[in-house]
Design a protein around this motif. Structure first.
Motif, mmCIF file in Angstrom:
data_model
loop_
_atom_site.group_PDB
_atom_site.id
_atom_site.type_symbol
_atom_site.label_atom_id
_atom_site.label_comp_id
_atom_site.label_asym_id
_atom_site.label_seq_id
_atom_site.Cartn_x
_atom_site.Cartn_y
_atom_site.Cartn_z
ATOM 1 N N PRO A 113 10.020 18.006 -7.517
ATOM 2 C CA PRO A 113 9.894 16.573 -7.857
ATOM 3 C C PRO A 113 10.130 15.658 -6.663
ATOM 4 O O PRO A 113 9.436 14.638 -6.503
ATOM 5 N N GLU A 114 11.081 16.024 -5.803
ATOM 6 C CA GLU A 114 11.384 15.208 -4.623
ATOM 7 C C GLU A 114 10.188 15.139 -3.680
ATOM 8 O O GLU A 114 9.826 14.062 -3.176
ATOM 9 N N ILE A 115 9.545 16.279 -3.442
ATOM 10 C CA ILE A 115 8.383 16.320 -2.545
ATOM 11 C C ILE A 115 7.219 15.532 -3.140
ATOM 12 O O ILE A 115 6.538 14.781 -2.443
ATOM 13 N N LEU A 116 6.993 15.693 -4.447
ATOM 14 C CA LEU A 116 5.902 14.961 -5.103
ATOM 15 C C LEU A 116 6.148 13.455 -5.058
ATOM 16 O O LEU A 116 5.218 12.674 -4.828
ATOM 17 N N GLN A 117 7.392 13.049 -5.287
ATOM 18 C CA GLN A 117 7.734 11.620 -5.217
ATOM 19 C C GLN A 117 7.461 11.066 -3.820
ATOM 20 O O GLN A 117 6.921 9.964 -3.660
ATOM 21 N N LYS A 118 7.832 11.828 -2.814
ATOM 22 C CA LYS A 118 7.607 11.395 -1.434
ATOM 23 C C LYS A 118 6.123 11.258 -1.126
ATOM 24 O O LYS A 118 5.686 10.264 -0.536
ATOM 25 N N LEU A 119 5.332 12.258 -1.546
ATOM 26 C CA LEU A 119 3.890 12.206 -1.311
ATOM 27 C C LEU A 119 3.241 11.038 -2.049
ATOM 28 O O LEU A 119 2.309 10.407 -1.545
ATOM 29 N N ALA A 120 3.752 10.741 -3.246
ATOM 30 C CA ALA A 120 3.151 9.690 -4.068
ATOM 31 C C ALA A 120 3.472 8.295 -3.548
ATOM 32 O O ALA A 120 2.611 7.410 -3.565
ATOM 33 N N LYS A 121 4.686 8.072 -3.069
ATOM 34 C CA LYS A 121 5.146 6.707 -2.798
ATOM 35 C C LYS A 121 5.244 6.345 -1.320
ATOM 36 O O LYS A 121 5.131 5.167 -0.966
ATOM 37 N N GLU A 122 5.476 7.334 -0.478
ATOM 38 C CA GLU A 122 5.879 7.042 0.900
ATOM 39 C C GLU A 122 4.875 6.177 1.666
ATOM 40 O O GLU A 122 5.257 5.267 2.410
ATOM 41 N N LYS A 123 3.557 6.433 1.493
ATOM 42 C CA LYS A 123 2.584 5.764 2.349
ATOM 43 C C LYS A 123 1.590 4.891 1.589
ATOM 44 O O LYS A 123 0.548 4.537 2.130
ATOM 45 N N GLN A 124 1.909 4.526 0.351
ATOM 46 C CA GLN A 124 0.990 3.673 -0.406
ATOM 47 C C GLN A 124 0.748 2.341 0.290
ATOM 48 O O GLN A 124 -0.394 1.885 0.399
ATOM 49 N N THR A 125 1.811 1.724 0.780
ATOM 50 C CA THR A 125 1.678 0.429 1.456
ATOM 51 C C THR A 125 0.824 0.550 2.715
ATOM 52 O O THR A 125 -0.020 -0.309 2.994
ATOM 53 N N MET A 126 1.028 1.630 3.462
ATOM 54 C CA MET A 126 0.246 1.843 4.692
ATOM 55 C C MET A 126 -1.229 2.041 4.369
ATOM 56 O O MET A 126 -2.097 1.463 5.038
ATOM 57 N N TYR A 127 -1.536 2.844 3.338
ATOM 58 C CA TYR A 127 -2.937 3.071 2.970
ATOM 59 C C TYR A 127 -3.606 1.761 2.577
ATOM 60 O O TYR A 127 -4.752 1.493 2.959
ATOM 61 N N LYS A 128 -2.885 0.947 1.826
ATOM 62 C CA LYS A 128 -3.460 -0.330 1.369
ATOM 63 C C LYS A 128 -3.738 -1.262 2.548
ATOM 64 O O LYS A 128 -4.816 -1.853 2.653
ATOM 65 N N SER A 129 -2.747 -1.395 3.458
ATOM 66 C CA SER A 129 -2.920 -2.309 4.590
ATOM 67 C C SER A 129 -4.015 -1.830 5.544
ATOM 68 O O SER A 129 -4.822 -2.623 6.039
ATOM 69 N N LYS A 130 -4.070 -0.523 5.795
ATOM 70 C CA LYS A 130 -5.094 -0.004 6.713
ATOM 71 C C LYS A 130 -6.489 -0.095 6.096
ATOM 72 O O LYS A 130 -7.472 -0.301 6.815
ATOM 73 N N MET A 131 -6.566 0.055 4.783
ATOM 74 C CA MET A 131 -7.860 -0.115 4.118
ATOM 75 C C MET A 131 -8.353 -1.556 4.299
ATOM 76 O O MET A 131 -9.524 -1.791 4.634
ATOM 77 N N ILE A 132 -7.458 -2.508 4.113
ATOM 78 C CA ILE A 132 -7.820 -3.929 4.268
ATOM 79 C C ILE A 132 -8.249 -4.226 5.704
ATOM 80 O O ILE A 132 -9.267 -4.890 5.945
ATOM 81 N N TRP A 133 -7.485 -3.711 6.680
ATOM 82 C CA TRP A 133 -7.824 -3.968 8.073
ATOM 83 C C TRP A 133 -9.153 -3.323 8.456
ATOM 84 O O TRP A 133 -9.915 -3.872 9.265
ATOM 85 N N SER A 134 -9.460 -2.180 7.895
ATOM 86 C CA SER A 134 -10.759 -1.533 8.171
ATOM 87 C C SER A 134 -11.900 -2.399 7.660
ATOM 88 O O SER A 134 -12.929 -2.556 8.334
ATOM 89 N N ILE A 135 -11.708 -2.992 6.476
ATOM 90 C CA ILE A 135 -12.736 -3.871 5.902
ATOM 91 C C ILE A 135 -12.880 -5.140 6.729
ATOM 92 O O ILE A 135 -13.999 -5.601 7.015
ATOM 93 N N VAL A 136 -11.746 -5.707 7.151
ATOM 94 C CA VAL A 136 -11.763 -6.942 7.941
ATOM 95 C C VAL A 136 -12.467 -6.727 9.285
ATOM 96 O O VAL A 136 -13.179 -7.610 9.791
ATOM 97 N N ALA A 137 -12.306 -5.537 9.869
ATOM 98 C CA ALA A 137 -12.877 -5.260 11.189
ATOM 99 C C ALA A 137 -14.372 -4.961 11.148
ATOM 100 O O ALA A 137 -15.041 -5.009 12.196
ATOM 101 N N MET A 138 -14.917 -4.682 9.983
ATOM 102 C CA MET A 138 -16.332 -4.295 9.890
ATOM 103 C C MET A 138 -17.293 -5.320 10.490
ATOM 104 O O MET A 138 -18.210 -4.953 11.249
ATOM 105 N N PRO A 139 -17.163 -6.625 10.204
ATOM 106 C CA PRO A 139 -18.119 -7.594 10.772
ATOM 107 C C PRO A 139 -18.126 -7.629 12.301
ATOM 108 O O PRO A 139 -19.139 -7.980 12.916
ATOM 109 N N PHE A 140 -16.996 -7.252 12.929
ATOM 110 C CA PHE A 140 -16.906 -7.310 14.387
ATOM 111 C C PHE A 140 -17.686 -6.173 15.075
ATOM 112 O O PHE A 140 -17.793 -6.153 16.310
ATOM 113 N N THR A 141 -18.216 -5.258 14.275
ATOM 114 C CA THR A 141 -19.018 -4.177 14.858
ATOM 115 C C THR A 141 -20.499 -4.533 14.904
ATOM 116 O O THR A 141 -21.311 -3.727 15.355
#
Length: 333
Positions: A113-141
């Motif tokens: 349970p500890e490992i699953l909790q870590k995998l589920a929660k640890e990087k959600q914020t990072m995935y969300k922010s990097k997804m947004i930044w990838s979308i924002v950077a698209m027009p500059f290409t």
């Protein structure tokens, strides 16, 4: 639905979700069709040797190297499907069954349970922010679209990364929702114990195939030796070999799992090696700059040094004992 929690080392694990049945062509949505088309195009580029300056093969080679640097935890979460309203309702009503399969001898149940909790929660914020930044950077290409013949590769890379972050985010959210409803059910697998043990006992995949399957006693002994090598949990020890990924995938009839395991093993091996090299560099630096030629270890009290030396000696003795008990190559064949 089956989830596999596969320890790569004593500290890092890969999660893999068994693929659901393939959708019929008529049932695929727009996103599914785009994804399949992109995969087909990429495979075609890998085999195309007729493009000017061989640019298609060059692009796919560089792209594959970049993809292999994506953390294996992200790849694992991407295998978990998005949590649809229909599936969420089935989980709440108890109609959807989930189980997590893992090697019980090499991963204690209380850690699952500890490992699953870590995998589920640890990087959600990072995935969300990097997804947004990838979308924002698209027009500059846009300026790269002016290059003749070659498509706007930076744009397509950002599209892929945004999609990848979204997949990992939805996978982690699905896993978090399961954990909130006390799912999935832990299911230790004796089959995984056998395959893990064979990977640690035998030197190659060919030998492992030809040799008899490890007994329960052998598996328990190998697991005990691995645990002793962690030096009380302070050291990270590999428990999975790269060549063993194919055997695990075959055991459960999941061919796509092989690539995920091989990628994870390579990344963890490189991480442990880099850490060991850094420690060696620090020890060398300390020795070079030490006053009177003494390092910190040299001036430690005997009461501190002696238990460490005894533990190291015991680990080597246990490893030699297991090696002697293993059947010889002639006996295996």
């Amino acid at each position: 639905m089956r989830l596999f929690l596969l320890p790569i080392s004593t500290r890092r694990s890969l999660i893999y979700c068994e693929k659901l049945h393939e959708k019929a062509a008529s049932e695929r949505g727009v996103l599914d069709k785009i994804t399949n088309k992109a995969s087909e195009t990429w495979l075609a580029w890998e085999k195309d040797a007729k493009a000017p300056l061989n640019w298609k093969k060059r692009v796919t080679q560089a792209g594959n190297q970049a993809l292999n640097r994506i953390p294996f935890e992200e790849w694992g979460l991407k295998t978990i499907p998005a949590l649809t309203t229909k599936r969420k309702l089935a989980i709440v009503e108890g109609r959807e069954k989930y189980q997590v399969i893992y090697p019980g001898l090499f991963l204690q149940q209380e850690r699952v349970p500890e490992i699953l909790q870590k995998l589920a929660k640890e990087k959600q914020t990072m995935y969300k922010s990097k997804m947004i930044w990838s979308i924002v950077a698209m027009p500059f290409t846009a300026p790269f679209a002016l290059i003749p013949i070659i498509p706007n590769l930076p744009f397509f890379y950002l599209v892929y990364r945004a999609y990848s972050y979204w997949k990992a985010l939805t996978g982690s959210q699905h896993l978090e929702f399961l954990l909130k409803h006390n799912l999935p059910t832990p299911n230790p697998s004796s089959e995984l114990d056998e395959v893990y043990t064979a990977g640690l006992m035998y030197p190659t995949r060919q030998v492992s195939r030809a040799a008899p399957r490890p007994s329960r006693e052998q598996a328990e002994e190998v697991a005990r030796v691995v645990e002793s090598q962690t030096n009380g949990g302070t050291e990270d020890v590999m428990v999975l070999q790269r060549w063993n990924g194919k055997l695990i995938a075959e055991q459960f009839h999941l061919p796509d799992m092989e690539v995920e395991i091989e990628r994870a093993v390579e990344q963890v091996e490189q991480s442990i090696k880099a850490k060991d090299e850094l420690i060696e560099e620090k020890l060398e630096l300390e020795k070079a700059t030490a006053t009177g030629g003494q390092t910190a270890k040299d001036v430690l009290p005997k009461a501190v040094i002696q238990p460490l030396e005894e533990a190291e000696k015991r680990i080597h003795e246990e490893a030699e004992k297991v090696a002697k008990e293993m059947p010889s190559k002639d006996e295996k064949s």
